[in-house]
Structures are given as structure tokens and as C-alpha cells.
Motif scaffolding. Sequence first.
Motif, short mmCIF file in Angstrom:
data_model
loop_
_atom_site.label_atom_id
_atom_site.label_comp_id
_atom_site.label_asym_id
_atom_site.label_seq_id
_atom_site.Cartn_x
_atom_site.Cartn_y
_atom_site.Cartn_z
N GLY A 16 0.97 -1.76 -0.05
CA GLY A 16 0.45 -0.06 0.17
C GLY A 16 0.70 1.49 0.54
N LEU A 17 1.72 1.18 -0.20
CA LEU A 17 2.89 2.55 0.03
C LEU A 17 2.85 3.13 -1.47
CD1 LEU A 17 6.24 1.00 1.00
CD2 LEU A 17 5.05 2.34 2.61
N SER A 18 2.82 4.88 -1.16
CA SER A 18 3.37 4.59 -2.29
C SER A 18 4.15 5.21 -3.15
CB SER A 18 2.72 6.71 -2.51
OG SER A 18 3.74 6.64 -2.22
N MET A 19 4.12 5.18 -4.36
CA MET A 19 5.41 4.77 -5.84
C MET A 19 6.37 5.81 -5.38
SD MET A 19 4.45 2.88 -8.59
CE MET A 19 4.66 4.13 -10.48
N ALA A 20 6.37 6.81 -4.42
CA ALA A 20 7.20 7.91 -3.69
C ALA A 20 8.17 7.11 -2.16
CB ALA A 20 7.26 9.16 -3.58
N LYS A 21 7.14 6.13 -2.18
CA LYS A 21 7.59 5.79 -0.59
C LYS A 21 8.49 4.50 -1.55
CE LYS A 21 6.15 8.15 3.14
NZ LYS A 21 7.18 8.45 3.81
N ILE A 22 7.95 3.69 -2.15
CA ILE A 22 8.68 2.57 -2.82
C ILE A 22 9.75 2.99 -2.72
CG2 ILE A 22 8.84 0.75 -4.36
CD1 ILE A 22 5.58 0.73 -4.46
N ASN A 23 9.85 3.92 -4.30
CA ASN A 23 10.91 4.37 -4.41
C ASN A 23 12.39 5.35 -4.04
OD1 ASN A 23 10.76 4.37 -8.00
ND2 ASN A 23 10.42 6.46 -7.61
N SER A 24 11.74 4.90 -2.33
CA SER A 24 12.55 5.71 -1.47
C SER A 24 12.85 4.76 -0.56
CB SER A 24 11.84 6.68 0.12
OG SER A 24 13.02 6.83 0.87
N PHE A 25 11.96 3.68 -0.39
CA PHE A 25 12.76 2.45 0.10
C PHE A 25 14.05 1.71 -0.67
CE2 PHE A 25 12.29 -2.88 0.34
CZ PHE A 25 12.14 -2.48 1.94
N LEU A 26 13.88 1.63 -2.18
CA LEU A 26 14.38 0.64 -2.65
C LEU A 26 15.97 1.27 -3.24
CD1 LEU A 26 11.96 -0.27 -5.73
CD2 LEU A 26 13.14 -1.41 -4.02
N SER A 27 15.53 2.68 -2.55
CA SER A 27 16.89 3.65 -2.41
C SER A 27 17.79 3.74 -1.13
CB SER A 27 16.71 5.23 -3.05
OG SER A 27 16.21 5.74 -1.32
N LEU A 28 17.66 2.90 0.00
CA LEU A 28 18.49 2.08 0.94
C LEU A 28 19.33 1.52 0.39
CD1 LEU A 28 15.42 1.95 3.61
CD2 LEU A 28 17.07 3.76 2.92
N MET A 35 20.95 -0.67 2.26
CA MET A 35 21.06 -2.04 1.85
C MET A 35 20.02 -2.79 0.94
SD MET A 35 19.04 -3.18 5.99
CE MET A 35 18.80 -5.05 6.11
N ILE A 36 19.22 -2.18 1.11
CA ILE A 36 18.20 -2.63 -0.13
C ILE A 36 19.12 -2.31 -1.18
CG2 ILE A 36 16.32 -2.77 -1.18
CD1 ILE A 36 15.66 -3.31 1.58
N LYS A 37 19.49 -1.93 -2.04
CA LYS A 37 21.04 -1.63 -2.92
C LYS A 37 21.62 -3.56 -3.32
CE LYS A 37 20.54 3.27 -4.12
NZ LYS A 37 21.58 4.29 -4.47
N SER A 38 21.82 -3.61 -1.85
CA SER A 38 22.78 -4.80 -1.85
C SER A 38 22.35 -5.34 -2.03
CB SER A 38 23.49 -4.79 -0.42
OG SER A 38 22.02 -5.11 0.36
N LEU A 39 20.94 -6.00 -2.51
CA LEU A 39 20.55 -6.92 -2.63
C LEU A 39 20.51 -7.55 -4.24
CD1 LEU A 39 16.57 -6.78 -0.25
CD2 LEU A 39 18.69 -8.30 -0.30
N LEU A 40 20.94 -6.55 -4.66
CA LEU A 40 20.79 -5.76 -6.09
C LEU A 40 19.11 -6.49 -6.88
CD1 LEU A 40 24.42 -8.09 -6.51
CD2 LEU A 40 24.01 -4.88 -6.53
N LEU A 41 18.26 -5.67 -6.51
CA LEU A 41 17.23 -5.98 -7.23
C LEU A 41 17.66 -5.86 -8.37
CD1 LEU A 41 15.13 -4.92 -4.25
CD2 LEU A 41 15.56 -6.94 -4.72
N SER A 42 16.91 -6.21 -9.19
CA SER A 42 16.96 -5.86 -11.15
C SER A 42 15.69 -4.74 -11.21
CB SER A 42 16.41 -7.21 -11.13
OG SER A 42 14.56 -7.78 -11.76
N PHE A 43 15.16 -4.22 -10.33
CA PHE A 43 13.98 -3.01 -10.02
C PHE A 43 14.38 -1.86 -9.22
CE2 PHE A 43 12.36 -6.44 -7.70
CZ PHE A 43 11.61 -5.54 -7.18
#
Length: 146
Positions: free
Chosen positions: A19-31, A33-41
Motif C-alpha cells: 500500500g506504499l505510494s510510488m514515492a515511498k517505494i522509490n525511497s525504500f529501494l534507494s536504501l 541495505m536494499i541496494k545490496s540485494l542487487l534487485l533487478s528493479f
Amino acid sequence: YPFSGRKEWEVALWLLHSGLSMAKINSFLSLEMIKSLLLSFLLAKELHSRAKMLPSGPHWLSQVITTVHLMKSPVILYWCNPLECIMSILNHPFFHDQIDFMPCRVYTTAQRLCHMYSEWMTAEDAWNMQVHFSFFLCVAVLTFFK
């Protein structure tokens, strides 16, 4: 497809259902710790475009059922087209190498002394059904073209 693996799919599924907004998801993906997961998106827009590539599955249908007696709310019958359900299962990537339609006989040795029964398609009934169905199919085709 369209995600690189189960762990990436779990992150994507959580984000899509959060239920997060697009902006909140972008903020989450920019962390970091999350960048270290090497997600394809890397952005919410990429995540949503990948999610749209997923098969949708069968569509629900509904019909209001009229009753003889008065009801507080209408009686609604919900169903899916059975052929769409079967197509959805057969086309699902998780099952591409799990569903077998060809009966087979498995033996423990090359001399074929001991027949192994490990699943239904190795059973005698599956083999016999194939033989009888093939016979009746041939008879039907020959009768049709007679």
C-alpha cells in the motif's frame, strides 16, 4: 521471469501489497541495505511494469440468482471458467516441468524384471487408459472418414 528469483519475488510481492505510494517505494529501494540485494528493479515504475508481465489467471464471473423467497441481500453465484483455470495451471512457469501427460513404465534394471511405481503416470491404469483411448480414437477417426 520477470523476477530473477524467489527472494526478489518476495520483496516485489511485499512492496506491491504494502500500500506504499510510488514515492515511498522509490525511497525504500534507494536504501543502501536494499541496494545490496542487487534487485533487478531500482524504481517503483520498473517494479510495476514487471508485475504487469505476470500472468493474470482466470477471471471471476458472477451472476445474481433469483430466489422464490425474499432475501436480505441478493444471492450471487461466483465462478471461473474451468477451461481458463486449466489453461492457467498448464501455462504457469512453476509447473512447466512438473506436469506429465505421458504414461511411462519405469524398471529397476535393463532386463525389466521389476516395475517401479512412483507416481500415477507409472501405474498400470494410466498405461491402460492410454491404450484404450488410442484404440477408440482410431475407431472414431476411421468411422468419420468412412
